[in-house]
Design a protein around this motif. Structure first.
Motif, PDB file in Angstrom:
ATOM      1  N   GLU A  90       0.873  -1.244   0.092  1.00 20.74           N
ATOM      2  CA  GLU A  90       0.118  -0.065  -0.026  1.00 20.74           C
ATOM      3  C   GLU A  90       0.963   1.347  -0.007  1.00 20.74           C
ATOM      4  OE1 GLU A  90      -3.586   0.140   2.235  1.00 20.74           O
ATOM      5  OE2 GLU A  90      -3.047  -1.892   3.341  1.00 20.74           O
ATOM      6  N   PHE A  91       0.314   2.558  -0.067  1.00 18.66           N
ATOM      7  CA  PHE A  91       0.987   3.812  -0.292  1.00 18.66           C
ATOM      8  C   PHE A  91       1.717   3.743   1.038  1.00 18.66           C
ATOM      9  CE2 PHE A  91       1.524   8.228   0.553  1.00 18.66           C
ATOM     10  CZ  PHE A  91       2.253   8.623  -0.497  1.00 18.66           C
ATOM     11  N   PRO A  92       3.258   4.069   0.987  1.00 19.42           N
ATOM     12  CA  PRO A  92       3.833   4.023   2.162  1.00 19.42           C
ATOM     13  C   PRO A  92       3.646   5.447   3.144  1.00 19.42           C
ATOM     14  CG  PRO A  92       5.254   4.556   0.266  1.00 19.42           C
ATOM     15  CD  PRO A  92       3.859   3.986  -0.317  1.00 19.42           C
ATOM     16  N   SER A  93       2.887   5.270   3.920  1.00 20.84           N
ATOM     17  CA  SER A  93       2.502   6.711   4.431  1.00 20.84           C
ATOM     18  C   SER A  93       3.624   7.232   5.474  1.00 20.84           C
ATOM     19  CB  SER A  93       1.274   6.302   5.514  1.00 20.84           C
ATOM     20  OG  SER A  93       1.338   5.306   6.563  1.00 20.84           O
ATOM     21  N   GLY A  94       4.539   6.494   5.748  1.00 23.44           N
ATOM     22  CA  GLY A  94       5.756   7.076   6.493  1.00 23.44           C
ATOM     23  C   GLY A  94       6.456   8.055   5.737  1.00 23.44           C
ATOM     24  N   VAL A  95       6.389   8.154   4.237  1.00 20.34           N
ATOM     25  CA  VAL A  95       7.180   9.304   3.611  1.00 20.34           C
ATOM     26  C   VAL A  95       6.686  10.490   4.209  1.00 20.34           C
ATOM     27  CG1 VAL A  95       7.228   7.613   1.525  1.00 20.34           C
ATOM     28  CG2 VAL A  95       5.273   9.351   1.666  1.00 20.34           C
ATOM     29  N   THR A  96       5.616  10.652   4.909  1.00 22.02           N
ATOM     30  CA  THR A  96       5.041  12.027   5.305  1.00 22.02           C
ATOM     31  C   THR A  96       6.268  12.451   6.492  1.00 22.02           C
ATOM     32  OG1 THR A  96       3.992  11.039   6.915  1.00 22.02           O
ATOM     33  CG2 THR A  96       2.809  11.440   4.752  1.00 22.02           C
ATOM     34  N   LEU A  97       7.000  11.592   6.933  1.00 23.47           N
ATOM     35  CA  LEU A  97       7.913  12.058   7.849  1.00 23.47           C
ATOM     36  C   LEU A  97       8.987  12.660   7.104  1.00 23.47           C
ATOM     37  CD1 LEU A  97       8.146   8.689  10.361  1.00 23.47           C
ATOM     38  CD2 LEU A  97       6.983  11.281  10.797  1.00 23.47           C
ATOM     39  N   CYS A  98       9.376  12.540   5.935  1.00 27.57           N
ATOM     40  CA  CYS A  98      10.545  13.323   5.051  1.00 27.57           C
ATOM     41  C   CYS A  98       9.996  14.713   4.707  1.00 27.57           C
ATOM     42  CB  CYS A  98      10.755  12.538   3.954  1.00 27.57           C
ATOM     43  SG  CYS A  98      11.640  10.898   4.192  1.00 27.57           S
ATOM     44  N   THR A  99       9.660  15.486   5.939  1.00 32.26           N
ATOM     45  CA  THR A  99       8.858  16.928   5.670  1.00 32.26           C
ATOM     46  C   THR A  99       9.750  17.958   4.657  1.00 32.26           C
ATOM     47  OG1 THR A  99      10.266  17.610   7.880  1.00 32.26           O
ATOM     48  CG2 THR A  99       7.799  16.553   7.755  1.00 32.26           C
ATOM     49  N   SER A 100      11.081  17.705   4.435  1.00 33.76           N
ATOM     50  CA  SER A 100      11.866  18.755   3.377  1.00 33.76           C
ATOM     51  C   SER A 100      12.102  17.900   2.413  1.00 33.76           C
ATOM     52  CB  SER A 100      13.128  19.104   4.215  1.00 33.76           C
ATOM     53  OG  SER A 100      13.147  19.437   5.400  1.00 33.76           O
ATOM     54  N   MET A 101      11.342  17.040   2.007  1.00 35.23           N
ATOM     55  CA  MET A 101      11.572  16.344   0.428  1.00 35.23           C
ATOM     56  C   MET A 101      10.921  17.034  -0.524  1.00 35.23           C
ATOM     57  SD  MET A 101      10.280  12.436  -0.483  1.00 35.23           S
ATOM     58  CE  MET A 101       8.848  12.570   0.174  1.00 35.23           C
ATOM     59  N   GLU A 102      11.724  17.073  -1.515  1.00 36.95           N
ATOM     60  CA  GLU A 102      11.153  17.750  -2.780  1.00 36.95           C
ATOM     61  C   GLU A 102      10.786  16.950  -4.134  1.00 36.95           C
ATOM     62  OE1 GLU A 102      13.810  20.758  -4.321  1.00 36.95           O
ATOM     63  OE2 GLU A 102      13.448  22.131  -2.452  1.00 36.95           O
ATOM     64  N   SER A 103      11.037  15.563  -4.125  1.00 36.74           N
ATOM     65  CA  SER A 103      10.822  14.429  -5.138  1.00 36.74           C
ATOM     66  C   SER A 103      10.603  13.228  -4.553  1.00 36.74           C
ATOM     67  CB  SER A 103      11.923  14.830  -6.153  1.00 36.74           C
ATOM     68  OG  SER A 103      11.732  14.050  -7.006  1.00 36.74           O
ATOM     69  N   LEU A 104       9.463  12.742  -5.115  1.00 35.73           N
ATOM     70  CA  LEU A 104       9.048  11.455  -4.554  1.00 35.73           C
ATOM     71  C   LEU A 104       8.757  10.794  -5.871  1.00 35.73           C
ATOM     72  CD1 LEU A 104       8.353   9.296  -2.608  1.00 35.73           C
ATOM     73  CD2 LEU A 104       6.275  10.119  -2.299  1.00 35.73           C
TER      74      LEU A 104
END
Length: 235
Positions: A90-104
């Motif tokens: 499923e969509f990895p909700s944990g990526v929301t912890l990378c709050t400074s991320m610019e590209s996914l």
């Protein structure tokens, strides 16, 4: 006089401790982001085998496969590029912890489920989002319209339904988006305020323009869809 000097030194020391603690917390959050992503996804081809945690030296996560950091000695994630590697889940909700991320970039995998409605609220600086060629479903979150820095949005070849967020048409920076091969309906967002915009809506069933339209664009240049795909998913 001595008392004032002591107070000044103490105050500066406190500020320094708070600053260091804040930075450490920020970096720890990004580490937890990657830990969560790895735990939430199946990796049958072992592309994430070098995601080994526990080192905690400066910049060690920057050596992880598919991860780029803001600096080589900073544990702060700039981008995650895991397109076309056969990841499942499923969509990895944990990526929301990378709050400074610019590209996914998670294109061309076997991901499914819904995108959490709060997802875009936690990564406000996102510039590029590519979730194309997966099996995501349900509605596209309305909070997507609040992504001020978003330039590229690729959601084609999924199972999204409902209306596309109308507010996205007023996004000041959006340059390209693709929503083809979904089950979307409703009006096409108004992109006339943009200088150049290319949108693949060939099978999205938008009305009144309709599914017969291949590429909708505003500006001087029409951008043709690429024939090269990371992965073709059979349905």
């Amino acid at each position: 006089m001595v008392a004032k000097l002591v107070c000044a030194i103490f105050f500066r020391s406190c500020l320094w401790v708070l600053l260091v603690s804040s930075l450490n917390y920020s970096f720890e959050t990004d580490i937890n982001c990657l830990k969560s992503l790895k735990s939430q996804l199946q990796d049958p081809k072992a592309h994430l085998s070098n995601w080994i945690f526990g080192n905690y030296s400066e910049g060690y996560i920057c050596k992880f496969f598919g991860v780029e950091c803001w600096g080589s000695e900073q544990n702060r994630v700039l981008s995650i590029n895991l397109g076309g590697y056969g990841l499942k889940g499923e969509f990895p909700s944990g990526v929301t912890l990378c709050t400074s991320m610019e590209s996914l970039n998670l294109t061309g995998n076997n991901l499914y489920g819904i995108i959490p409605s709060e997802f875009f609220s936690f990564i406000p600086y996102l510039v590029t989002l590519d979730l194309s060629h997966n099996n995501f479903a349900s509605n596209i979150p309305a909070s997507l319209s609040n992504m001020y820095y978003l330039k590229t949005l690729l959601l084609d070849h999924n199972w999204f339904t409902g209306h596309f967020p109308s507010g996205l048409g007023s996004s000041p920076r959006l340059q390209q988006f693709s929503v083809s091969h979904n089950d979307l309906d409703g009006p096409v967002p108004d992109f006339y305020s943009m200088a150049i915009i290319a949108a693949s809506i060939s099978t999205a069933a938008f009305f009144p323009v309709g599914a017969c339209v291949g590429w909708f664009y505003v500006g001087k240049t029409q951008k043709q869809p690429s024939k090269k795909r990371s992965k073709i998913l059979t349905r």
